[in-house]
Design a protein around this motif. Structure first.
Motif, short mmCIF file in Angstrom:
data_model
loop_
_atom_site.label_atom_id
_atom_site.label_comp_id
_atom_site.label_asym_id
_atom_site.label_seq_id
_atom_site.Cartn_x
_atom_site.Cartn_y
_atom_site.Cartn_z
N VAL A 1 0.60 -1.33 0.29
CA VAL A 1 -0.30 0.41 -0.28
C VAL A 1 0.65 1.64 -0.40
O VAL A 1 0.67 2.62 -0.86
CB VAL A 1 -1.64 0.28 1.05
N GLU A 2 1.86 1.00 0.75
CA GLU A 2 2.98 2.24 1.35
C GLU A 2 4.01 1.55 0.75
O GLU A 2 5.04 1.69 1.16
CB GLU A 2 2.74 2.72 2.39
N ALA A 3 4.25 1.18 -0.59
CA ALA A 3 5.55 0.19 -1.23
C ALA A 3 6.38 0.78 -0.72
O ALA A 3 8.13 0.19 -0.62
CB ALA A 3 5.48 0.13 -2.74
N GLU A 4 7.37 2.37 -0.77
CA GLU A 4 8.41 3.33 -1.06
C GLU A 4 8.94 3.20 0.63
O GLU A 4 9.44 3.34 0.76
CB GLU A 4 8.02 4.76 -1.11
N LEU A 5 7.90 2.91 1.43
CA LEU A 5 7.97 2.77 2.79
C LEU A 5 8.23 1.58 3.40
O LEU A 5 8.96 0.81 3.81
CB LEU A 5 7.77 3.76 3.73
N PHE A 6 7.74 0.57 2.90
CA PHE A 6 7.51 -1.03 3.21
C PHE A 6 8.15 -2.04 2.87
O PHE A 6 7.53 -3.12 3.09
CB PHE A 6 6.33 -0.67 3.88
N VAL B 1 2.55 -0.10 8.76
CA VAL B 1 1.98 0.10 8.79
C VAL B 1 1.53 1.26 9.09
O VAL B 1 2.27 1.56 10.27
CB VAL B 1 0.18 -0.56 8.34
N ARG B 2 1.26 2.13 8.39
CA ARG B 2 1.18 3.61 8.86
C ARG B 2 -0.36 4.13 9.54
O ARG B 2 -1.09 3.41 9.21
CB ARG B 2 1.26 4.72 7.75
N SER B 3 -0.61 4.34 10.59
CA SER B 3 -1.81 4.95 11.14
C SER B 3 -1.55 6.32 11.86
O SER B 3 -0.55 6.83 11.95
CB SER B 3 -2.61 3.71 12.01
N VAL B 4 -2.08 6.31 12.83
CA VAL B 4 -2.53 7.52 13.24
C VAL B 4 -0.97 7.82 14.90
O VAL B 4 -0.47 8.46 14.73
CB VAL B 4 -3.61 8.01 14.52
N SER B 5 -1.61 6.44 15.23
CA SER B 5 -0.73 6.07 16.67
C SER B 5 0.21 4.44 16.87
O SER B 5 -1.37 4.06 16.04
CB SER B 5 -0.77 6.91 17.03
N ALA B 6 0.75 4.24 16.86
CA ALA B 6 0.25 2.62 17.75
C ALA B 6 -0.19 2.65 18.59
O ALA B 6 -0.84 3.89 19.79
CB ALA B 6 2.18 2.18 18.79
#
Length: 529
Positions: free
Chosen positions: A94-99, A373-378
């Motif tokens: 989904v965010e391939a550039e990061l993960f 994965v990215r979200s608002v926070s842990a």
């Protein structure tokens, strides 16, 4: 078949590992969306013959004798989980550039880790291995223990349990209410492995009789239970399930938050289908609200205008306690009344490692490993699971995302709730087997609990499922809309104690394996030793 079994037994080295890998991968076809359960009648006999060939050599070290059966089980498990869980890597694209760098961890690392449990299953089975039907009982007991451990070790991940292969349709799901998933896992492996006895005369007649009886009871109980179902049950409540199918790439994009929220409001405000009453309950998927609701009072005003008198909205949302550095974030379901006020909430208890929280966060952060994965926070785990009430009276037992996959989590007909609520966001995984496998496990929980299920997924599969696991109505994957469904009033009880029945089945299998092992010892044969 004797020639085939002989060739499999004589496999050695990498050829034996490859055969185990392929057998496990073929068994994965028994899981959704393929549901080819007959594959297990091939895979498990091959596994039995591979274990037959793992005999110890004179003078061989104990460690090597222990490792050989474990390795067979590990390769079988690696093939099974690789073929069944490859889709988990889609979340990292989904965010391939990061993960994208972490793709091997998901596609290869997760199956390798889960395969350890199947290595343990075969190792335990080999401890009581014999030359007759007892070895089938030993294998079934070993897998039952391994699948049980897989439910809680390292936070637990009992996805695609072997027993699910024996439950592709509601007729074959009903046994989960009687003997629990551990019992189903044990019986499924025993039945699937039984064809291996076609090349062994010792004890195969009673084993085939037991396997045939188990199949007959499995199907007969399902038919009896479904035959007793009310053809036209009363309506518990009218529910509207909103499926917006928001792209995961946009989920936390600040530039499109207003559009996402407007889409949810528009779908929720559509008039009911012709001749139908206005819904008592509106359900939005997991983290549907694309911002922290407490930070947006104007959003609460909009929700007050949406929710009519006597209605309730259950919405997936991020909930915050505390401020700034001390703030704690929860993946939650919030209940919003007709005045726009948040009247109740339920926080997610079982969080996803590396997705919603970082295990060993301090240690891993020092070497640069962060959430994948990215979200608002842990997120912080909730402390308890409250019932969520509706003004109409019925109460819901809430589960967020993969919490619904844990066997027995919703009880066995003894919950005080009137229905099960599951909100999820499977958009991470696109149109892959993942959402279908997730939905199947939710169906089975409804059967275990004896309660209807209301399920809202961002991109599906959203549905109402009755207490027998039958789909009342559903949205297809990636559909967009508002699904109005009458939830049936059903409160089914379990026949006896399913958890104790599962333990009883395991005990009988261990006893059977032990008797076979003892008899083999008297004939000069032994198991792993």
């Amino acid at each position: 078949m004797e020639r085939l079994a002989g060739r499999v037994i004589l496999l050695w080295g990498w050829r034996r590992a490859l055969a185990a890998l392929c057998a496990g991968a073929f068994a994965a076809l028994a899981q959704p969306p393929v549901d080819f359960f007959a594959a297990c009648f091939v895979s498990f006999p091959v596994l039995v013959w591979l274990i037959d060939g793992a005999a110890s050599q004179p003078g061989e070290r104990l460690a090597r004798r222990m490792l050989r059966p474990f390795a067979i089980g590990w390769w079988f498990g690696f093939g099974y989980f690789l073929a069944g869980l490859w889709w988990t890597g889609a979340a990292l694209l989904v965010e391939a550039e990061l993960f994208a760098w972490a793709l091997p961890l998901a596609v290869l690392g997760l199956p390798a880790l889960l395969a350890l449990f199947y290595g343990l299953a075969v190792f335990l089975a080999r401890l009581l291995w014999s030359d007759g039907a007892g070895r089938i009982a030993a294998l079934a007991a070993g897998f039952a223990v391994a699948e049980w451990l897989r439910g809680f070790v390292l936070t637990g991940f009992p996805w695609n349990a072997i027993g699910q292969a024996a439950m592709p349709v509601p007729l074959m799901m009903q046994s989960a209410s009687a003997v629990s998933m551990p019992g189903i896992n044990a019986l499924a492996v025993f039945i699937f492995a039984a064809p291996a006895l076609l090349v062994s005369a010792r004890g195969r007649v009673p084993a085939f009789a037991v396997a045939a009886l188990a199949v007959a009871l499995h199907l007969g109980y399902g038919a009896w239970r479904l035959n007793g179902a009310d053809a036209a049950p009363e309506t518990l409540l009218e529910v509207r399930i909103v499926q917006p199918s928001i792209s995961q790439a946009e989920k936390w994009d600040a530039a499109v938050r207003e559009r996402i929220f407007a889409t949810l409001l528009e779908l929720s405000a559509r008039p009911p289908r012709e001749g139908a009453a206005a819904p008592d309950l509106i359900v939005w998927p997991e983290t549907a609200i694309p911002f922290v609701l407490s930070d947006r009072p104007e959003a609460l005003v909009a929700l007050a205008e949406l929710v009519g008198e006597g209605q309730t909205l259950f919405a997936g949302s991020v909930r915050v306690e505390g401020e700034r550095a001390d703030a704690r974030y929860y993946n939650a379901i919030v209940a919003i009344g007709d005045d726009g006020e948040i009247v109740d909430a339920a926080d997610k208890i079982w969080l996803v490692p590396f997705g919603e929280f970082m295990p060993l966060a301090d240690l891993l952060s020092r070497i640069g490993v962060e959430k994948l994965v990215r979200s608002v926070s842990a997120f912080t785990a909730g402390s308890h699971r409250p019932l969520l009430a509706t003004p109409a009276g019925p109460t819901a037992l809430p589960f967020i995302c993969y919490e619904i996959i844990f066997p027995g989590m919703a009880g066995y007909g003894d919950t005080e709730a009137d229905f099960i609520l599951n909100v999820t966001n499977d958009a991470w995984f696109g149109n892959t087997p993942g959402p279908y496998q997730h939905f199947r496990q939710a169906q089975i929980r409804a059967v275990e609990a004896g309660r209807p299920l209301v399920r809202a997924g961002n991109n599906g599969i959203s549905a109402v499922v009755d207490a027998y696991g039958r789909i009342v109505d559903a949205f297809a994957l990636d559909a967009v809309g508002a699904l109005d469904v009458a939830v049936p009033r059903q409160r089914l009880t379990a026949p006896g104690r399913p958890d104790l029945a599962g333990i009883g089945i395991l005990a009988v299998l261990v006893l059977w394996a032990g008797v076979g092992f003892h008899a083999a010892g008297r004939r000069g044969l032994t198991g792993i030793y």
